[in-house]
Enzyme design. Structure first.
Site, PDB file in Angstrom:
ATOM      1  N   GLU A 131       0.829  -1.198  -0.179  1.00 49.48           N
ATOM      2  CA  GLU A 131       0.004  -0.330  -0.024  1.00 49.48           C
ATOM      3  C   GLU A 131       0.791   1.215  -0.034  1.00 49.48           C
ATOM      4  OE1 GLU A 131      -2.729  -0.624   3.325  1.00 49.48           O
ATOM      5  OE2 GLU A 131      -3.403  -2.360   2.324  1.00 49.48           O
ATOM      6  N   GLU A 236      -6.185 -10.575  -1.181  1.00 48.30           N
ATOM      7  CA  GLU A 236      -7.169 -10.328  -0.249  1.00 48.30           C
ATOM      8  C   GLU A 236      -8.538 -10.432  -0.647  1.00 48.30           C
ATOM      9  OE1 GLU A 236      -5.734  -6.976   2.093  1.00 48.30           O
ATOM     10  OE2 GLU A 236      -3.411  -7.613   2.003  1.00 48.30           O
TER      11      GLU A 236
HETATM   12  O1  9MR Z   1      -7.816  -8.097   8.543  1.00 51.01           O
HETATM   13  C1  9MR Z   1      -6.651  -7.287   9.041  1.00 51.01           C
HETATM   14  C2  9MR Z   1      -7.296  -6.860  10.296  1.00 51.01           C
HETATM   15  O2  9MR Z   1      -7.517  -7.859  11.274  1.00 51.01           O
HETATM   16  C3  9MR Z   1      -6.656  -5.730  10.910  1.00 51.01           C
HETATM   17  O3  9MR Z   1      -6.973  -5.222  12.073  1.00 51.01           O
HETATM   18  C4  9MR Z   1      -6.195  -4.677   9.996  1.00 51.01           C
HETATM   19  C5  9MR Z   1      -5.150  -3.535  10.533  1.00 51.01           C
HETATM   20  O4  9MR Z   1      -4.892  -2.691   9.749  1.00 51.01           O
HETATM   21  O5  9MR Z   1      -5.478  -5.276   9.021  1.00 51.01           O
HETATM   22  C6  9MR Z   1      -6.316  -6.068   8.103  1.00 51.01           C
HETATM   23  O6  9MR Z   1      -5.726  -6.537   6.974  1.00 51.01           O
HETATM   24  C7  9MR Z   1      -5.487  -5.580   5.976  1.00 51.01           C
HETATM   25  C8  9MR Z   1      -4.294  -6.180   5.178  1.00 51.01           C
HETATM   26  O7  9MR Z   1      -3.269  -6.453   6.264  1.00 51.01           O
HETATM   27  C9  9MR Z   1      -3.889  -5.227   4.210  1.00 51.01           C
HETATM   28  N1  9MR Z   1      -4.775  -4.840   3.440  1.00 51.01           N
HETATM   29  C10 9MR Z   1      -6.131  -4.364   3.853  1.00 51.01           C
HETATM   30  C11 9MR Z   1      -6.472  -5.433   4.962  1.00 51.01           C
HETATM   31  C12 9MR Z   1      -7.817  -4.911   5.610  1.00 51.01           C
HETATM   32  O8  9MR Z   1      -7.804  -3.995   6.145  1.00 51.01           O
END
Ligand code: 9MR
Length: 350
Positions: A131, A236
């Protein structure tokens, strides 16, 4: 799903702490039956894995990698350099000022070589940078960028490659269907390659909803990345069945309860709403199957609906229906449909 997709792409899922520790036995059963790729939803990010400069937490990551090996499941690492879930010490001095370029480079190198080095030969590939680019194609003003400029990206790829020369290396991002982001990512691939750095694939996170993306734009991005000479991974994937926003003025005037407007199906998804969701899932999966010459993995962001981060985004405490297994771990009809589609849809041959 994994058997149906053999020869096309791996079918992955993200594991949470309860699954990694084997506490969610129903979830783990679904993982073994349907998936041949896993990734950590959280435990390999810099904050959880490296909370203090001299302290690493390898317990959950070790278990995740061992679970993959014991079950013949491919493991992906997520993620090395990301502005979120980033411990403050990584980029700030004790007095709150940004670290110097030299210091940040040393910290990145130490972090990447320790984490990647620990799983050398056991993790197939890493989301090296996550990102870093905005939808308009500009670079995100993250602390990494503030300190090192665009250079932090090639540096991260270089350090990762030095730590495990056989590991695949990926650039991963969301809203990859946006034209500006697509163009900058294509340019980034070229720049890394020109410098002789390894990049194997681009990860298109693919967090989708009922109104986004425009599938034609999504497909253009797959094609653009493939044309730039890398593989594409859907990293994802989920499809929110709920509205992403509401118009405040309408609510004020119409006396609509905003909590209800954002969480319309707290008990179950009505048949009609499922049908609409199913149709969009079919469209997305059809594109992925047609591009399976270029797509090497399709990973869902969670196992069952109750695990999905979307239950807390963009507002907390919603009931979303974004994944292929419901809250009782039953396969939704889209699973059988996907298995059929694997037989029906030929890959576009290049
Ligand atoms: O699914 C993840 C969630 O449990 C966390 O709280 C969050 C923190 O930022 O991250 C989520 O996963 C993310 C992923 O690592 C990167 N792309 C976006 C995902 C959804 O937010």
């Amino acid at each position: 799903m994994k058997d149906a997709a053999k020869g096309r792409f791996l079918i992955g899922t993200a594991l949470n702490e309860a699954q990694i520790r084997g506490l969610d036995t129903a979830g783990v059963r679904v993982v073994r039956e349907h998936f041949n790729a896993i990734v950590a939803e959280n435990c390999m990010k810099s904050q959880p894995i490296h909370p203090q400069r001299d302290r690493y937490n390898f317990d959950a990551p070790d278990r995740l990698v061992a679970f993959g090996e014991q079950n013949g499941i491919t493991v992906t690492g997520h993620t090395l350099i990301w502005h979120s879930q980033l411990p403050r010490w990584f980029v700030y001095n004790d007095d709150g000022t940004l670290r110097s370029a030299e210091e940040l480079k040393a910290i990145m190198k130490e972090h990447i070589s320790t984490v990647v080095g620990r799983y050398k030969g056991r993790i197939k590939g890493w989301d090296v940078v996550n990102e870093a680019i905005m939808e308009d194609g500009s670079y995100r003003r993250s602390p990494f960028y503030e300190i090192l400029g665009e250079e932090f990206i090639p540096l991260a790829f270089q350090y990762a490659h030095e730590a495990d020369p056989d590991a695949e290396l990926y650039y991963n991002d969301y809203n990859m269907w946006a034209e500006g982001k697509r163009n900058t990512v294509v340019r980034l691939i070229g720049e890394l390659r020109e410098r002789g750095l390894r990049i194997d694939a681009v990860g298109m996170q693919s967090h989708m909803g009922m109104n986004h993306p425009d599938f034609a734009e999504y497909e253009k991005s797959i094609e653009a990345f493939a044309a730039a000479g890398v593989k594409v991974m859907v990293t994802e994937f989920d499809m929110s069945a709920l509205p992403t926003s509401y118009v405040g003025a309408d609510l004020a005037g119409g006396g609509i309860d905003p909590a209800r407007a954002m969480n319309p199906y707290p008990d179950s998804l009505p048949a009609e709403a499922y049908e609409a969701w199913h149709k969009r899932m079919e469209q997305a999966l059809e594109i992925m199957l047609r591009h399976s010459d270029d797509i090497t993995r399709v990973t869902f962001w969670g196992v069952s609906d109750s695990d999905s981060w979307l239950n807390n985004f963009p507002v907390r405490g919603r009931t979303d229906y974004a994944l292929t297994f419901d809250r009782g771990h039953r396969a939704k009809p889209i699973v059988a449909r996907f298995i059929e589609m694997c037989r029906e849809i030929p890959a576009d041959k290049k």
